[in-house]
Write a protein that holds these residues in place. Structure first.
Motif, PDB file in Angstrom:
ATOM      1  N   THR A 117       0.848  -1.187   0.000  1.00 45.12           N
ATOM      2  CA  THR A 117       0.000   0.000   0.000  1.00 45.12           C
ATOM      3  C   THR A 117       0.882   1.236   0.000  1.00 45.12           C
ATOM      4  OG1 THR A 117      -0.136   0.244   2.417  1.00 45.12           O
ATOM      5  CG2 THR A 117      -1.674  -1.289   1.368  1.00 45.12           C
ATOM      6  N   GLN A 118       0.259   2.396  -0.063  1.00 45.80           N
ATOM      7  CA  GLN A 118       1.000   3.658  -0.037  1.00 45.80           C
ATOM      8  C   GLN A 118       1.131   4.213   1.365  1.00 45.80           C
ATOM      9  OE1 GLN A 118      -1.090   6.180  -2.801  1.00 45.80           O
ATOM     10  NE2 GLN A 118      -0.335   5.091  -4.600  1.00 45.80           N
ATOM     11  N   THR A 119       0.622   3.479   2.363  1.00 44.45           N
ATOM     12  CA  THR A 119       0.690   3.912   3.761  1.00 44.45           C
ATOM     13  C   THR A 119       1.528   2.926   4.560  1.00 44.45           C
ATOM     14  OG1 THR A 119      -1.523   4.884   3.573  1.00 44.45           O
ATOM     15  CG2 THR A 119      -0.655   4.546   5.787  1.00 44.45           C
ATOM     16  N   LEU A 120       2.620   3.397   5.147  1.00 47.60           N
ATOM     17  CA  LEU A 120       3.503   2.562   5.980  1.00 47.60           C
ATOM     18  C   LEU A 120       3.862   1.257   5.265  1.00 47.60           C
ATOM     19  CD1 LEU A 120       1.518   3.051   9.321  1.00 47.60           C
ATOM     20  CD2 LEU A 120       3.565   4.283   8.603  1.00 47.60           C
ATOM     21  N   PRO A 121       4.402   1.339   4.053  1.00 47.00           N
ATOM     22  CA  PRO A 121       4.666   0.108   3.285  1.00 47.00           C
ATOM     23  C   PRO A 121       5.872  -0.686   3.779  1.00 47.00           C
ATOM     24  CG  PRO A 121       5.444   2.027   2.075  1.00 47.00           C
ATOM     25  CD  PRO A 121       4.785   2.559   3.306  1.00 47.00           C
ATOM     26  N   ASP A 122       6.705  -0.085   4.655  1.00 43.27           N
ATOM     27  CA  ASP A 122       7.932  -0.748   5.091  1.00 43.27           C
ATOM     28  C   ASP A 122       7.645  -1.715   6.242  1.00 43.27           C
ATOM     29  OD1 ASP A 122      10.588  -1.408   5.184  1.00 43.27           O
ATOM     30  OD2 ASP A 122      11.134   0.291   6.472  1.00 43.27           O
ATOM     31  N   THR A 123       6.725  -2.639   6.017  1.00 44.38           N
ATOM     32  CA  THR A 123       6.385  -3.659   7.015  1.00 44.38           C
ATOM     33  C   THR A 123       6.285  -5.006   6.305  1.00 44.38           C
ATOM     34  OG1 THR A 123       4.021  -3.259   6.716  1.00 44.38           O
ATOM     35  CG2 THR A 123       5.104  -2.049   8.492  1.00 44.38           C
ATOM     36  N   ASP A 124       6.208  -6.057   7.094  1.00 44.80           N
ATOM     37  CA  ASP A 124       6.097  -7.398   6.517  1.00 44.80           C
ATOM     38  C   ASP A 124       4.665  -7.742   6.142  1.00 44.80           C
ATOM     39  OD1 ASP A 124       8.815  -7.823   6.803  1.00 44.80           O
ATOM     40  OD2 ASP A 124       8.610  -8.612   8.832  1.00 44.80           O
ATOM     41  N   PHE A 125       3.702  -7.244   6.916  1.00 40.54           N
ATOM     42  CA  PHE A 125       2.302  -7.612   6.742  1.00 40.54           C
ATOM     43  C   PHE A 125       1.547  -6.557   5.937  1.00 40.54           C
ATOM     44  CE2 PHE A 125       3.344 -10.416  10.156  1.00 40.54           C
ATOM     45  CZ  PHE A 125       2.414 -11.442  10.118  1.00 40.54           C
ATOM     46  N   LEU A 126       0.513  -7.015   5.251  1.00 40.56           N
ATOM     47  CA  LEU A 126      -0.517  -6.130   4.694  1.00 40.56           C
ATOM     48  C   LEU A 126      -1.695  -6.183   5.656  1.00 40.56           C
ATOM     49  CD1 LEU A 126      -2.126  -4.529   2.525  1.00 40.56           C
ATOM     50  CD2 LEU A 126      -2.698  -6.746   1.489  1.00 40.56           C
ATOM     51  N   TYR A 127      -2.168  -5.021   6.118  1.00 42.23           N
ATOM     52  CA  TYR A 127      -3.248  -4.963   7.101  1.00 42.23           C
ATOM     53  C   TYR A 127      -4.499  -4.371   6.457  1.00 42.23           C
ATOM     54  CZ  TYR A 127       0.341  -5.903  10.583  1.00 42.23           C
ATOM     55  OH  TYR A 127       1.352  -6.479  11.303  1.00 42.23           O
ATOM     56  N   LEU A 128      -5.614  -5.058   6.641  1.00 39.88           N
ATOM     57  CA  LEU A 128      -6.909  -4.593   6.141  1.00 39.88           C
ATOM     58  C   LEU A 128      -7.864  -4.417   7.314  1.00 39.88           C
ATOM     59  CD1 LEU A 128      -7.390  -6.972   3.077  1.00 39.88           C
ATOM     60  CD2 LEU A 128      -6.664  -4.598   3.026  1.00 39.88           C
ATOM     61  N   PRO A 129      -8.624  -3.319   7.344  1.00 40.51           N
ATOM     62  CA  PRO A 129      -9.587  -3.133   8.432  1.00 40.51           C
ATOM     63  C   PRO A 129     -10.825  -4.001   8.234  1.00 40.51           C
ATOM     64  CG  PRO A 129      -9.748  -1.312   6.885  1.00 40.51           C
ATOM     65  CD  PRO A 129      -8.615  -2.185   6.396  1.00 40.51           C
TER      66      PRO A 129
END
Length: 887
Positions: free
Chosen positions: A593-605
């Protein structure tokens, strides 16, 4: 010739309409007189309409009409039959409520039920008046009712924000949607305030307070706008339904509705923002439409990801996003525009050479041609961005194997043609090459098949057309053969490749639908947030071959892992902070995503009806890979399904809690009304006897004092027994009673109970029938003994002296079935279930002392053991009580 507006209706739409009419045929009609505030004249308008119906011969009655002392309203009520109100008492206050039983018994053609949002008094059949109205409609009775805008459930927060008054009585939006007609009763704020000052709305003291609070001019203007918008939205929905029923394709511009075409191009962002600004300026609803074509399979992962992000952007800006499938974009877009009564369309103009439009055709020109009366806004795209997203990218380097296979097929066709040359004419050799082109298109795609078409023409000319083994042609007629052969080969290759892509798209859609259906079925049959999330995370992990985690907020607002297949039991602080941002903002974040992409997980609400209820985290096994458009859309759909299931589970829990609270209140009221008398009786006897001994004790004979002391002891014992029963009943009903189970023979429990009742059973024959091979039973001996005592005491109270009792038991599958029976008068009809309710008694005969708790305690004891208890009448007279204990 018939015009477009005269085409036949869609069969599916027509069938749905017929089924809806069939369902409503036997249901009553609901007409709601709708207003912005009290005092606008809803009840007055309802009564005037009722008199018109009465004059036409309709059977009209007034179920409940609140006149609030208004003279003109009371005058209109005269001449209408009125159903008497039912009288109820709650906490010492006498209340009058709508008598739904009397209304159903009267069965009028039309009934007036004022104030739809009214809350009924405790003890009524339904908690809300709108539930009474729904039952009347289900019984085939037409209903006229009234409703103010502030009572609509979905507007509760909006009204509270405007008026700073929280409205407690609300009506579900579905009631308004189900209404057959909504009549807006409107009055300008100035006229309403004038009526308020004249005392035509409230009495003077209430009117003064209302004018300073709820009835402020600003509040009335805002509420009036809400009422007008609600009515306009309903009318617009009716227009859409009518157009669909009549298969009318021409747009009716009754209200502005915008549509923007969204794709993988970077310029789609520009279109979306422009449409948002237009919709905001026009106060219009807008749609964002993405069309999946067979060419979608040629898009790169980056383009698919961009298309998904464009759709999400439109959704975040307030658009209704729609994804459709079709071969021609223009036909699909214009079709949905006509179906949704769109008045304006926004499309992008690709920057590309004119010759491509002339050869390949322009979707923009086609949309403009097909749109007819719909306004089309064409916005220039970004040339650089368009260059990044070509429509038909062909990457030769990545498809060497396909081109190699294509060349091999061409070589085989040439060899076959050489074998056929001595026997067959040249026209038959052309068929061999065309067959090869078809096979190449099916197996390898468009690029290799076009190349095969060119090579086939060259090979046919070089190898078989005289003079052979040269490109020279002796007969000029063969030039026409070459041209036709090339055109036919290219067309065949194109159509075959297109069919192949359509099959691939159909497979993608089929897999997506099957996955959604599978998850939906599993969630529908499961309850409990933990179990729902366990099933959902396991399903997603199997589909995407990934690690999944579901997080829910605890009572302190911290996100905790509720389910998942992680190798560790916790997430890093960084991951938790991103998940918390997703939960608080209701937007996707993390990898891809374009928000906080420097993580391992993709988070969906996991967004519920109003706010997020949790977060779903996905970790791909290959951390460098990103999810494509299809997978992102499927995952987003899964997240919505999971959120909906959690919301339904939460609402069911709230409903159950509300039912439990209502039942507790009913039991509490029943307890107070029943126990008050039962407690006062022994206390009065004790106080009377004790008072006599205190006042004239010295003057009483010893025998009299002894009699008074016995009476005090007996009544105190009776009071103690009542309190003990109440305590037992409370523990059993609340589930706090702990069983001390031990495996033992049922004969010992029955013998102990008979010993305790030996004196009471002195004149009764007791027949006991117990097989010698009865199995041991795991039970709490003290409670089981109390069970038999209560059943036998109940028989002693309600059967003649000297009549026999019988006790029997036998094994039935994995349960022990026990029966305690008598030869008394038996049970009254329809009382077999009620006798186990607390404080329920079949007779009011005071000589049969009791509090109506004995059998209720029996039911609680049996249920605590995991069994069942029921009662029935015996053949030949008498009652039988049967219960089971699991073995």
């Amino acid at each position: 010739m018939p015009s477009m507006s005269e085409k036949r209706p869609d069969p599916d739409v027509l069938l749905a309409h017929v089924q809806k009419e069939e369902r409503q045929k036997h249901r009553g009609k609901l007409r709601i007189f709708f207003g912005a505030a009290p005092g606008v004249g809803k009840t007055y308008a309802m009564l005037k309409e009722a008199h018109l119906q009465l004059a036409e011969g309709l059977d009209v009655v007034a179920g409940v009409v609140e006149t609030h002392g208004r003279v003109e309203t009371e005058e209109l009520l005269q001449g209408l039959e009125t159903i008497p109100h039912s009288r109820m008492e709650y906490k010492g206050v006498k209340l009058q409520e709508f008598d739904i039983d009397a209304a159903l018994a009267r069965q009028p053609g039309l009934i007036l039920v004022d104030e739809l949002a009214h809350t009924n008094a405790p003890g009524s059949r339904h908690g809300k008046r709108w539930q009474d109205v729904r039952e009347l409609l289900d019984r085939g009775i037409d209903v006229y009712t009234t409703l103010n805008v502030q009572h609509i459930e979905s507007l509760n927060d909006v009204v509270a924000q405007i008026t700073r008054v929280v409205v407690r009585e609300t009506v579900p939006d579905s009631i308004l949607e189900e209404a057959d007609a909504v009549v807006l009763v409107d009055l300008p704020p100035g006229d309403l305030l004038k009526r308020l000052k004249e005392g035509k709305v409230y009495i003077p003291k209430q009117a003064e307070w209302a004018a300073q609070n709820f009835f402020g001019t600003g509040n009335l203007i805002a509420l009036r706008e809400l009422a007008l918008r609600i009515t306009a939205d309903r009318v617009n929905s009716e227009v859409l339904v009518y157009r669909q029923d009549q298969a009318i394709e021409t747009t009716w511009p009754t209200s502005e509705r915008l549509l923007v075409c969204v794709g993988p191009s970077p310029s789609s962002v520009k279109l979306i923002r422009a449409t948002k600004r237009m919709a905001a300026g026009l106060h219009a609803h807008w749609l964002a439409v993405y069309v999946e074509t067979p060419r979608q399979v040629e898009l790169t992962d980056k383009q698919r990801q961009r298309a998904f992000q464009n759709l999400k952007l439109a959704e975040q800006l307030g658009a209704e996003t729609i994804t459709l499938s079709g071969r021609r974009i223009a036909e699909v877009v214009v079709g949905i525009a006509r179906t949704r009564n769109v008045t304006k369309m926004v499309i992008g103009k690709p920057i590309r050479p004119r010759w491509k439009d002339l050869i390949l055709g322009s979707p923009v020109d086609e949309i403009i041609r097909l749109s007819q009366e719909i306004d089309v806004y064409v916005i220039s795209g970004d040339a650089e961005g368009e260059a990044e997203a070509p429509n038909t990218p062909v990457n030769l380097k990545s498809n060497w194997s396909a081109y190699t296979i294509g060349l091999l097929i061409w070589g085989i066709c040439t060899a076959v043609a050489f074998l056929m040359l001595p026997v067959f004419q040249l026209s038959n050799l052309i068929m061999v090459y065309l067959l090869g082109v078809v096979i190449t298109a099916i197996r390898c795609g468009r690029g290799p098949s076009v190349l095969g078409s060119l090579l086939s023409v060259l090979a046919f000319d070089y190898c078989f057309v005289p003079p052979r083994f040269t490109l020279a042609v002796a007969d000029t007629q063969y030039f026409i053969t070459f041209v036709v052969m090339l055109i036919v080969a290219v067309v065949i290759s194109h159509l075959t490749a297109l069919t192949r892509k359509q099959v691939e798209v159909a497979r993608l859609n089929e897999r997506r639908t099957a996955s959604m259906l599978s998850l939906s079925r599993q969630l529908a049959s499961t309850r409990g947030a933990g179990r729902l999330l366990t099933i959902a995370t396991q399903h997603i992990a199997d589909i995407f071959e990934c690690r999944v985690v579901a997080l829910l907020p605890d009572k302190h607002g911290r996100l905790t892992i509720a389910a998942g297949n992680l190798k560790t039991s916790s997430l890093s602080e960084k991951e938790v902070s991103v998940a918390l941002w997703t939960f608080n903002m209701g937007q996707a974040a993390g990898r891809g995503t374009q928000t906080l992409p420097d993580t391992d997980f993709l988070y969906l609400p996991l967004v519920g009806i109003n706010d997020p209820v949790g977060v779903l985290g996905v970790l791909m096994e290959n951390r460098d890979s990103l999810l494509g458009l299809e997978k992102m859309r499927l995952l987003d759909s899964f997240a919505k399904q999971i959120a909906l299931a959690l919301e339904v589970d939460r609402l069911e829990a709230m409903t159950l809690q509300a039912q439990m609270e209502t039942e507790s209140e009913r039991l509490r009221t029943s307890l107070l009304s029943s126990v008050t008398h039962d407690l006062q009786t022994p206390l009065a006897a004790i106080m009377g006897s004790a008072g006599s001994m205190l006042q004239i004790g010295d003057q009483l004979l010893p025998e009299m004092r002894t009699e008074l002391a016995k009476n005090i002891y007996a009544e105190a014992e009776r009071l103690s027994r009542l309190i003990n029963n109440l305590l037992k009943m409370t523990k059993l009903e609340s589930g706090t009673l702990k069983l001390n189970k031990e495996t033992q023979p049922i004969e010992e429990v029955i013998g102990a109970a008979l010993n305790l009742l030996e004196r009471q059973l002195a004149d009764r024959p007791v027949n006991i029938s117990l097989p010698p091979d009865l199995p041991m039973v795991p039970l709490d001996s003290v409670l089981a003994e109390q069970l038999f005592i209560n059943l036998m005491e109940n028989a002693l109270k309600y059967t003649p002296s000297g009549s026999p009792l019988s006790i029997s038991a036998r094994q039935q599958n994995d349960h022990l079935l026990v029966e305690v029976a008598d030869r008394g008068p038996g049970l009254p009809p329809d009382h077999a279930e009620k006798i186990f309710d607390p404080f329920y008694r079949t007779t009011k005969d005071s000589s049969k002392a009791g509090h109506g708790l004995g059998l209720a305690i029996c039911r609680g004891i049996v249920r605590a053991h995991g069994g069942q208890i029921w009662a029935m009448n015996r053949d030949g007279g008498g009652a039988a009580f049967r219960f089971t204990f699991p073995l």
